[in-house]
Design a protein around this motif. Structure first.
Motif, PDB file in Angstrom:
ATOM      1  N   THR A  53      42.547  37.488  31.989  1.00  0.00           N
ATOM      2  CA  THR A  53      43.463  38.527  32.419  1.00  0.00           C
ATOM      3  C   THR A  53      43.064  38.970  33.835  1.00  0.00           C
ATOM      4  O   THR A  53      41.924  38.725  34.288  1.00  0.00           O
ATOM      5  CB  THR A  53      43.412  39.756  31.494  1.00  0.00           C
ATOM      6  N   VAL A  54      43.988  39.641  34.504  1.00  0.00           N
ATOM      7  CA  VAL A  54      43.683  40.163  35.837  1.00  0.00           C
ATOM      8  C   VAL A  54      42.509  41.149  35.764  1.00  0.00           C
ATOM      9  O   VAL A  54      41.612  41.131  36.612  1.00  0.00           O
ATOM     10  CB  VAL A  54      44.933  40.844  36.445  1.00  0.00           C
ATOM     11  N   ASP A  55      42.506  41.978  34.730  1.00  0.00           N
ATOM     12  CA  ASP A  55      41.414  42.954  34.587  1.00  0.00           C
ATOM     13  C   ASP A  55      40.067  42.267  34.387  1.00  0.00           C
ATOM     14  O   ASP A  55      39.050  42.710  34.918  1.00  0.00           O
ATOM     15  CB  ASP A  55      41.692  43.906  33.423  1.00  0.00           C
ATOM     16  N   GLU A  56      40.066  41.196  33.599  1.00  0.00           N
ATOM     17  CA  GLU A  56      38.807  40.458  33.406  1.00  0.00           C
ATOM     18  C   GLU A  56      38.323  39.861  34.728  1.00  0.00           C
ATOM     19  O   GLU A  56      37.138  39.943  35.068  1.00  0.00           O
ATOM     20  CB  GLU A  56      39.000  39.349  32.371  1.00  0.00           C
ATOM     21  N   LEU A  57      39.239  39.275  35.473  1.00  0.00           N
ATOM     22  CA  LEU A  57      38.866  38.699  36.768  1.00  0.00           C
ATOM     23  C   LEU A  57      38.366  39.783  37.719  1.00  0.00           C
ATOM     24  O   LEU A  57      37.386  39.592  38.438  1.00  0.00           O
ATOM     25  CB  LEU A  57      40.075  38.005  37.395  1.00  0.00           C
ATOM     26  N   ASP A  58      39.042  40.919  37.705  1.00  0.00           N
ATOM     27  CA  ASP A  58      38.634  42.030  38.571  1.00  0.00           C
ATOM     28  C   ASP A  58      37.226  42.495  38.186  1.00  0.00           C
ATOM     29  O   ASP A  58      36.416  42.829  39.045  1.00  0.00           O
ATOM     30  CB  ASP A  58      39.638  43.171  38.455  1.00  0.00           C
ATOM     31  N   GLY A  59      36.942  42.513  36.889  1.00  0.00           N
ATOM     32  CA  GLY A  59      35.609  42.905  36.425  1.00  0.00           C
ATOM     33  C   GLY A  59      34.540  41.960  36.942  1.00  0.00           C
ATOM     34  O   GLY A  59      33.474  42.386  37.394  1.00  0.00           O
ATOM     35  N   VAL A  60      34.815  40.660  36.901  1.00  0.00           N
ATOM     36  CA  VAL A  60      33.863  39.677  37.425  1.00  0.00           C
ATOM     37  C   VAL A  60      33.690  39.881  38.924  1.00  0.00           C
ATOM     38  O   VAL A  60      32.571  39.902  39.444  1.00  0.00           O
ATOM     39  CB  VAL A  60      34.350  38.237  37.125  1.00  0.00           C
ATOM     40  N   ALA A  61      34.802  40.066  39.620  1.00  0.00           N
ATOM     41  CA  ALA A  61      34.749  40.238  41.082  1.00  0.00           C
ATOM     42  C   ALA A  61      33.964  41.493  41.445  1.00  0.00           C
ATOM     43  O   ALA A  61      33.199  41.496  42.414  1.00  0.00           O
ATOM     44  CB  ALA A  61      36.167  40.311  41.649  1.00  0.00           C
ATOM     45  N   SER A  62      34.143  42.551  40.677  1.00  0.00           N
ATOM     46  CA  SER A  62      33.447  43.811  40.973  1.00  0.00           C
ATOM     47  C   SER A  62      31.952  43.678  40.734  1.00  0.00           C
ATOM     48  O   SER A  62      31.142  44.278  41.436  1.00  0.00           O
ATOM     49  CB  SER A  62      33.985  44.938  40.096  1.00  0.00           C
ATOM     50  N   PHE A  63      31.584  42.875  39.744  1.00  0.00           N
ATOM     51  CA  PHE A  63      30.162  42.701  39.426  1.00  0.00           C
ATOM     52  C   PHE A  63      29.471  41.829  40.466  1.00  0.00           C
ATOM     53  O   PHE A  63      28.324  42.060  40.831  1.00  0.00           O
ATOM     54  CB  PHE A  63      30.032  42.071  38.034  1.00  0.00           C
ATOM     55  N   TYR A  64      30.194  40.840  40.967  1.00  0.00           N
ATOM     56  CA  TYR A  64      29.615  39.865  41.884  1.00  0.00           C
ATOM     57  C   TYR A  64      29.899  40.321  43.315  1.00  0.00           C
ATOM     58  O   TYR A  64      31.015  40.223  43.801  1.00  0.00           O
ATOM     59  CB  TYR A  64      30.234  38.496  41.608  1.00  0.00           C
ATOM     60  N   ASN A  65      28.873  40.840  43.985  1.00  0.00           N
ATOM     61  CA  ASN A  65      29.141  41.557  45.236  1.00  0.00           C
ATOM     62  C   ASN A  65      29.421  40.662  46.446  1.00  0.00           C
ATOM     63  O   ASN A  65      29.602  41.158  47.549  1.00  0.00           O
ATOM     64  CB  ASN A  65      28.033  42.565  45.537  1.00  0.00           C
TER      65      ASN A  65
END
Ligand code: FES
Length: 154
Positions: A53-65
């Protein structure tokens, strides 16, 4: 919309992983390499391809700086502010880099030449203080040399 080139590169990357979602970081890095950053629109385009999902991808992106979720300048300066670098002058280096780049910490210069971001450990603690510009690691940086170092990046 993903370009044909982006899609081709991502599909090639997907063959290296057991699941599509395992390639999520690499897929975002491919988009970032082409566009400089990863927009909300890009996440929406990537999500079905990666089967997240977009939210899951956003979560990964937010974690990986190292995935930039906002537009950045032509060159991205990362200044380590973790403990070893902090003890050896990261604060002064950040100030010097900000002055030389004309960019506030966490922001982009008016001419969009530089974005300056504090970041956690860059893995070269024995050579603190450390900064990275566009993937080039510079260690044992004297804040007085920040301007001449950044002058290499037009
Ligand atoms: S603390 Fe700065 S590179 Fe590790």
């Amino acid at each position: 919309m993903l370009s044909d080139e982006e899609r081709h590169e991502i599909e090639a990357e997907l063959t290296r992983y057991p699941t599509r979602r395992a390639a999520s970081i690499d897929a975002m890095r491919i988009v970032q390499r082409h566009r400089g950053w990863v927009s909300d629109e890009a996440l929406r385009d990537l999500a079905p391809l990666i089967q997240m999902t977009v939210d899951e991808l956003d979560g990964v992106a937010s974690f990986y700086n190292m995935i930039f979720r906002r537009a950045v300048g032509r060159h991205v300066i990362l200044v380590c502010n973790s403990v070893s670098c902090w003890m050896l002058g990261a604060g002064r280096l950040l100030d010097a880099a900000a002055a030389a780049a004309g960019a506030p910490q966490g922001g982009t210069s008016a001419d969009r030449r530089f974005t300056l971001l504090p970041i956690v450990c860059l893995g070269a603690c024995d050579h603190a203080p450390v900064l990275m510009v566009d993937g080039d690691l510079h260690h044992d940086v004297d804040p007085a040399d920040a301007a001449s170092l950044l002058a290499r990046y037009e």
